[in-house]
Design an enzyme around this catalytic site. Structure first.
Site, mmCIF file in Angstrom:
data_model
loop_
_atom_site.group_PDB
_atom_site.id
_atom_site.type_symbol
_atom_site.label_atom_id
_atom_site.label_comp_id
_atom_site.label_asym_id
_atom_site.label_seq_id
_atom_site.Cartn_x
_atom_site.Cartn_y
_atom_site.Cartn_z
ATOM 1 N N GLU A 165 0.844 -1.203 0.000
ATOM 2 C CA GLU A 165 0.000 0.000 0.000
ATOM 3 C C GLU A 165 0.877 1.250 0.000
ATOM 4 O OE1 GLU A 165 -3.591 -0.056 2.398
ATOM 5 O OE2 GLU A 165 -3.031 1.940 3.148
ATOM 6 N N THR A 184 -3.864 4.898 -1.550
ATOM 7 C CA THR A 184 -4.931 5.391 -0.663
ATOM 8 C C THR A 184 -5.610 6.629 -1.250
ATOM 9 O OG1 THR A 184 -3.380 6.726 0.593
ATOM 10 C CG2 THR A 184 -3.803 4.495 1.416
ATOM 11 N N TYR A 185 -6.740 6.943 -0.630
ATOM 12 C CA TYR A 185 -7.612 8.045 -1.062
ATOM 13 C C TYR A 185 -7.745 8.937 0.156
ATOM 14 C CZ TYR A 185 -11.715 9.716 -3.753
ATOM 15 O OH TYR A 185 -12.613 10.425 -4.507
ATOM 16 N N ALA A 190 -8.616 11.625 3.137
ATOM 17 C CA ALA A 190 -9.869 11.884 3.829
ATOM 18 C C ALA A 190 -10.715 12.864 3.025
ATOM 19 C CB ALA A 190 -9.593 12.429 5.218
ATOM 20 N N ASP A 203 -13.355 8.342 6.594
ATOM 21 C CA ASP A 203 -13.529 9.188 7.785
ATOM 22 C C ASP A 203 -14.016 10.562 7.379
ATOM 23 O OD1 ASP A 203 -12.619 7.512 9.944
ATOM 24 O OD2 ASP A 203 -10.651 7.615 8.981
ATOM 25 N N ASP A 209 -20.212 -6.520 13.948
ATOM 26 C CA ASP A 209 -19.036 -6.344 13.067
ATOM 27 C C ASP A 209 -18.963 -7.465 12.030
ATOM 28 O OD1 ASP A 209 -18.323 -4.224 14.586
ATOM 29 O OD2 ASP A 209 -16.476 -5.094 15.388
ATOM 30 N N LYS A 263 -20.711 -6.946 3.510
ATOM 31 C CA LYS A 263 -19.802 -6.449 2.458
ATOM 32 C C LYS A 263 -19.560 -7.562 1.436
ATOM 33 C CE LYS A 263 -17.048 -3.380 5.480
ATOM 34 N NZ LYS A 263 -15.727 -2.796 5.708
ATOM 35 N N GLN A 302 -7.038 -3.990 9.368
ATOM 36 C CA GLN A 302 -6.281 -2.927 10.031
ATOM 37 C C GLN A 302 -5.014 -3.573 10.614
ATOM 38 O OE1 GLN A 302 -5.200 -0.072 10.352
ATOM 39 N NE2 GLN A 302 -7.055 0.991 11.036
#
Ligand code: FAD
Length: 303
Positions: free
Chosen positions: A20, A51-52, A54, A112, A169, A176, A187
């Site tokens: 990543e 990544t994108y 926030a 987020d 969860d 999903k 994570q």
């Protein structure tokens, strides 16, 4: 024979890895990113993700980075995409642009709020409600005929700050999968049992897609403490002790970081884990040394 000697002589299949990166903000950071991509490329990653920021703050940079990976390298890019601060149509347009740039893999996330991790997520008027809604939206979208993205999603072995409980969860992760996710990436965590327990819960709850451990390669322990605090990932006492007194010694911290990652991966490998996703922070050396210590050999250059 030590685990490292075994790794060096390994004839059994080496693990599958993915890396990543984050989109660079400056020319200097851009040079570093491409140098890292080139150095890590011979490890033949399954994919490399970008990544994108926030609230979609890096949309153009993410787009530019994944497009360049798709066009100029033999690597398979995965573009992160979030629901934050945009209507469904805007988010799907970004996905369509990714597809047109040659990207075939999304990491679909809720994201987020612009105030950052820890602030309460608010659905944008006209936006996706959550990650399940986003996955379903991407699967239903027909902006590009026959576009079928591979979709990865997040999951949280130590629970997300918004968690309503383990049952919720796991049901949410299953939702999903049912909406069309192909893989979950965790994570970061530091205790192998944390992952193994989560895997057991997920499998018991009907989650059958691969759950790939996310391995953090952050040698700045103060930075790691800050991120871990925000996302509720625990840092075991032994980790604090390992880094204690290394504030002014970045080289030692890097060696510790690589060793901790390798030991975690070895332990997980012994328990049958074959895929690892490395949070590289755009630095090649730690990811590269970790791969080598896991017995991986460079393949013909692909970048
Ligand atoms: P989700 O998994 O959709 O939700 C987070 C948690 O909230 C769930 O685990 C669940 O506990 C709870 N929850 C939410 N909705 C429900 C529901 N309806 N019912 C029950 N429980 C619910 N952030 C970025 O901004 N850009 C990135 O590129 C990025 N990449 C990431 C990559 C990975 C692999 C991971 C693990 C995280 C990444 N993040 C990224 C961080 C992520 O955006 C934040 O953690 C965010 O707070 C949650 O987004 P999510 O898609 O993980 O949320």
């Amino acid at each position: 024979m030590s685990q490292l000697a075994i790794a060096a002589q390994q004839t059994s299949p080496a693990p599958n890895v993915s890396f990543e990166f984050f989109p660079p903000k400056s020319d200097k950071m851009e040079a570093k990113l491409w140098e890292s991509v080139a150095r890590l490329s011979p490890m033949a990653p399954k994919f490399v993700s970008v990544t994108y920021g926030a609230g979609g703050s890096t949309r153009d940079r993410t787009q530019k980075t994944v497009a360049k990976i798709a066009q100029d390298t033999a690597l398979k890019p995965a573009a992160h995409l979030t629901c934050v601060g945009a209507t469904k149509q805007e988010v799907l347009q970004v996905a369509e642009d990714f597809w047109k740039a040659g990207v075939r893999h999304l990491v679909a996330l809720r994201g987020d709020p612009p105030e950052g991790m820890g602030a309460k997520f608010q659905q944008h008027p006209g936006g996706f409600r959550d990650s399940v809604d986003l996955i379903a939206g991407v699967r239903e979208y027909n902006g590009v005929p026959d576009a079928r993205f591979e979709i990865s999603v997040s999951c949280y072995p130590e629970q997300h700050p918004d968690s309503l409980g383990w049952d919720e969860d796991i049901a949410f992760l299953k939702a999903k999968q049912d909406a069309g996710a192909d893989r979950a990436i965790t994570q970061f965590f530091f205790e192998p049992d944390t992952y193994m327990r989560f895997l057991e819960r997920a499998r018991a709850g009907g989650v059958t897609m691969p759950i790939v451990p996310g391995i953090m390669l952050q040698p700045n322990f103060n930075g790691l403490k800050r991120i871990a605090g925000l996302c509720q990932a625990s840092l075991p006492n032994w980790l604090h002790e390992l880094y204690e007194g290394t504030e002014d010694d970045p080289e030692t911290r890097e060696l510790i970081t690589a060793n901790v990652a390798v030991e975690l991966c070895h332990n997980l490998s012994e328990q049958g884990v074959e895929d690892f996703h490395f949070y590289t922070l755009n630095r090649a050396n730690l990811a590269l040394s970790t791969c080598r210590l896991l017995g991986m050999k460079p393949q013909a250059a692909t970048a």
